[in-house]
Design a protein around this motif. Structure first.
Motif, PDB file in Angstrom:
ATOM      1  N   PHE A 109       4.065  -5.585   2.543  1.00 57.32           N
ATOM      2  CA  PHE A 109       2.835  -4.938   1.912  1.00 57.32           C
ATOM      3  C   PHE A 109       1.489  -4.902   2.649  1.00 57.32           C
ATOM      4  CE2 PHE A 109       5.466  -7.042  -1.560  1.00 57.32           C
ATOM      5  CZ  PHE A 109       5.804  -5.832  -2.217  1.00 57.32           C
ATOM      6  N   PRO A 113       1.937  -1.582   6.882  1.00 50.04           N
ATOM      7  CA  PRO A 113       1.035  -0.481   6.560  1.00 50.04           C
ATOM      8  C   PRO A 113      -0.129  -0.446   7.657  1.00 50.04           C
ATOM      9  CG  PRO A 113       1.800  -1.435   4.346  1.00 50.04           C
ATOM     10  CD  PRO A 113       2.008  -2.263   5.413  1.00 50.04           C
ATOM     11  N   ARG A 114      -0.700  -1.425   7.942  1.00 45.60           N
ATOM     12  CA  ARG A 114      -1.774  -1.564   8.631  1.00 45.60           C
ATOM     13  C   ARG A 114      -1.691  -1.698  10.228  1.00 45.60           C
ATOM     14  NH1 ARG A 114      -2.069  -3.081   3.406  1.00 45.60           N
ATOM     15  NH2 ARG A 114      -3.961  -2.213   2.164  1.00 45.60           N
ATOM     16  N   TYR A 244      -0.842  -7.234  -3.106  1.00 47.77           N
ATOM     17  CA  TYR A 244       0.280  -6.485  -2.660  1.00 47.77           C
ATOM     18  C   TYR A 244       0.619  -5.250  -3.328  1.00 47.77           C
ATOM     19  CZ  TYR A 244       1.370 -10.870  -0.255  1.00 47.77           C
ATOM     20  OH  TYR A 244       1.510 -11.948   0.703  1.00 47.77           O
ATOM     21  N   ARG A 246      -1.500  -3.062  -4.989  1.00 46.81           N
ATOM     22  CA  ARG A 246      -2.377  -1.905  -4.982  1.00 46.81           C
ATOM     23  C   ARG A 246      -1.896  -0.525  -4.551  1.00 46.81           C
ATOM     24  NH1 ARG A 246      -8.696  -2.888  -3.626  1.00 46.81           N
ATOM     25  NH2 ARG A 246      -9.016  -4.375  -5.212  1.00 46.81           N
ATOM     26  N   GLY A 247      -1.072  -0.525  -3.524  1.00 50.43           N
ATOM     27  CA  GLY A 247      -0.564   1.004  -3.194  1.00 50.43           C
ATOM     28  C   GLY A 247       0.658   1.400  -4.209  1.00 50.43           C
ATOM     29  N   LEU A 248       1.253   0.422  -4.633  1.00 51.07           N
ATOM     30  CA  LEU A 248       2.415   0.668  -5.715  1.00 51.07           C
ATOM     31  C   LEU A 248       1.657   1.376  -6.917  1.00 51.07           C
ATOM     32  CD1 LEU A 248       4.515  -2.401  -5.248  1.00 51.07           C
ATOM     33  CD2 LEU A 248       5.226  -0.028  -4.568  1.00 51.07           C
ATOM     34  N   ALA A 250      -1.496   2.640  -7.097  1.00 50.74           N
ATOM     35  CA  ALA A 250      -2.153   3.845  -6.824  1.00 50.74           C
ATOM     36  C   ALA A 250      -1.109   5.051  -6.802  1.00 50.74           C
ATOM     37  CB  ALA A 250      -2.891   3.923  -5.492  1.00 50.74           C
ATOM     38  N   SER A 251      -0.006   4.882  -6.349  1.00 51.50           N
ATOM     39  CA  SER A 251       1.320   5.895  -6.277  1.00 51.50           C
ATOM     40  C   SER A 251       1.650   6.261  -7.554  1.00 51.50           C
ATOM     41  CB  SER A 251       2.139   5.521  -5.175  1.00 51.50           C
ATOM     42  OG  SER A 251       2.694   4.567  -5.930  1.00 51.50           O
ATOM     43  N   GLU A 292      -9.609  -6.392   6.825  1.00 48.52           N
ATOM     44  CA  GLU A 292      -8.834  -5.984   6.038  1.00 48.52           C
ATOM     45  C   GLU A 292      -8.548  -6.392   4.782  1.00 48.52           C
ATOM     46  OE1 GLU A 292      -7.031  -2.914   6.533  1.00 48.52           O
ATOM     47  OE2 GLU A 292      -8.681  -2.608   8.431  1.00 48.52           O
ATOM     48  N   LEU A 296      -9.267  -5.298   0.666  1.00 49.52           N
ATOM     49  CA  LEU A 296      -8.427  -5.070  -0.271  1.00 49.52           C
ATOM     50  C   LEU A 296      -8.923  -5.992  -1.530  1.00 49.52           C
ATOM     51  CD1 LEU A 296      -4.957  -6.006   1.201  1.00 49.52           C
ATOM     52  CD2 LEU A 296      -5.395  -3.704  -0.124  1.00 49.52           C
TER      53      LEU A 296
END
Length: 298
Positions: A109, A113-114, A244, A246-248, A250-251, A292, A296
């Motif tokens: 997570f 990605p980073r 962990y 946030r991306g899920l 947001a998508s 980073e 977050l």
């Protein structure tokens, strides 16, 4: 011996000292450096003669640096790290390799990605991620740094808090539609729960003022990464650390039906040998990762 003749200690002795202090053992230092234990003892004796005082306390099992030894250990570690980095640059080999031992969920997570951004910012540092359930021995050099779950206390290691232990339920939009509407936390009792036997579910429901469901112990997937995959497959609602998720979210892949987040005392930490805090690769990675994670959290 007149210590003013040469103010610098012999480099081979410093190398042996650093290994022995880090490993807490002359025999382990000998193994690491491919030397005999007698040769290690000779180099330490040479260094102690130059220092004019003991640098180690000899224990029944192993050794421990004296106060003077501890003070010198930090400088010796930093100096050797700088020499390794400088020599790698001279040879054009791309600099020091940073080995990152990590837990699965953080790797998936946060790092995956980073990490490319870190490599772009620090092209002279080669990175290698080691995802392994076995805890790497950082003091023995099995990895440069580690991402660990725990309470932040490991002997000989410095620890920086990355993500505080916290959980909130997530589920797919399809399950939201099939089992909704979700107006209050008790509505989640209608939904299958991924890893229903996880005590964290009971903590969350109790924090929400709801009596936890009495469910038989079921199979455990073991990591949040696998629990998320089960949730994405529509098997039920999962508990996930918000950082962990946030991306899920947001998508639109997963939905957080309630704002309630519960915490426990097992958090995620960046750990590394205290004596290597100033090593160029470790210092660069530490600075980057803390920034980073702070972004977050913001």
């Amino acid at each position: 011996m007149d210590r003013s003749v040469n103010p610098l200690p012999p480099l081979p002795a410093v190398r042996v000292f650093e290994a022995a202090a880090r490993l807490g053992s002359f025999s382990r230092a000998a193994e690491e450096l491919a030397m005999t234990q007698a040769a290690v003892s000779y180099q330490i004796k040479l260094l102690e003669d130059r220092a004019g005082q003991p640098l180690f306390n000899r224990l029944p099992r192993g050794v421990a640096p004296t106060a003077a030894g501890k003070a010198f250990q930090r400088h010796a570690s930093e100096a050797l790290d700088m020499l390794r980095q400088g020599w790698a640059e001279v040879r054009g080999s791309g600099g020091e390799e940073l080995v990152i031992s990590t837990i699965t969920s953080f790797a998936a997570f946060i790092l995956a990605p980073r990490l490319g951004l870190f490599q772009v910012a620090h092209p002279g540092i080669t990175t290698r991620v080691d995802v392994n359930p076995r805890v790497a021995d950082l003091l023995a050099g099995e990895a440069s740094v580690a991402i660990r779950a725990g309470r932040g206390s490991w002997p000989g290691l410095a620890a920086d808090l990355l993500i505080r232990g916290s959980y909130t339920p997530l589920l797919t939009p399809a399950l939201m539609e099939a089992y909704g509407p979700f107006k209050e936390p008790a509505d989640l009792l209608r939904v299958p729960l991924v890893d229903a036997g996880d005590p964290a579910w009971a903590l969350w429901f109790r924090a929400a003022g709801v009596e936890p469901p009495k469910r038989a112990e079921q199979h455990s997937l073991g990591t949040q990464m696998l629990e998320v995959q089960a949730a994405l497959a529509g098997q039920g609602a999962c508990l996930l650390t918000p950082a962990y998720a946030r991306g899920l979210i947001a998508s639109g892949a997963l939905v957080q039906p309630f704002d309630l987040v519960t915490e426990d005392d097992i958090s995620v930490w960046l750990v590394y040998p205290e004596s290597r805090r100033a090593a160029p690769a470790i210092a660069a990675f530490r600075s980057w990762l803390l920034a980073e994670v702070a972004e977050l959290a913001g």
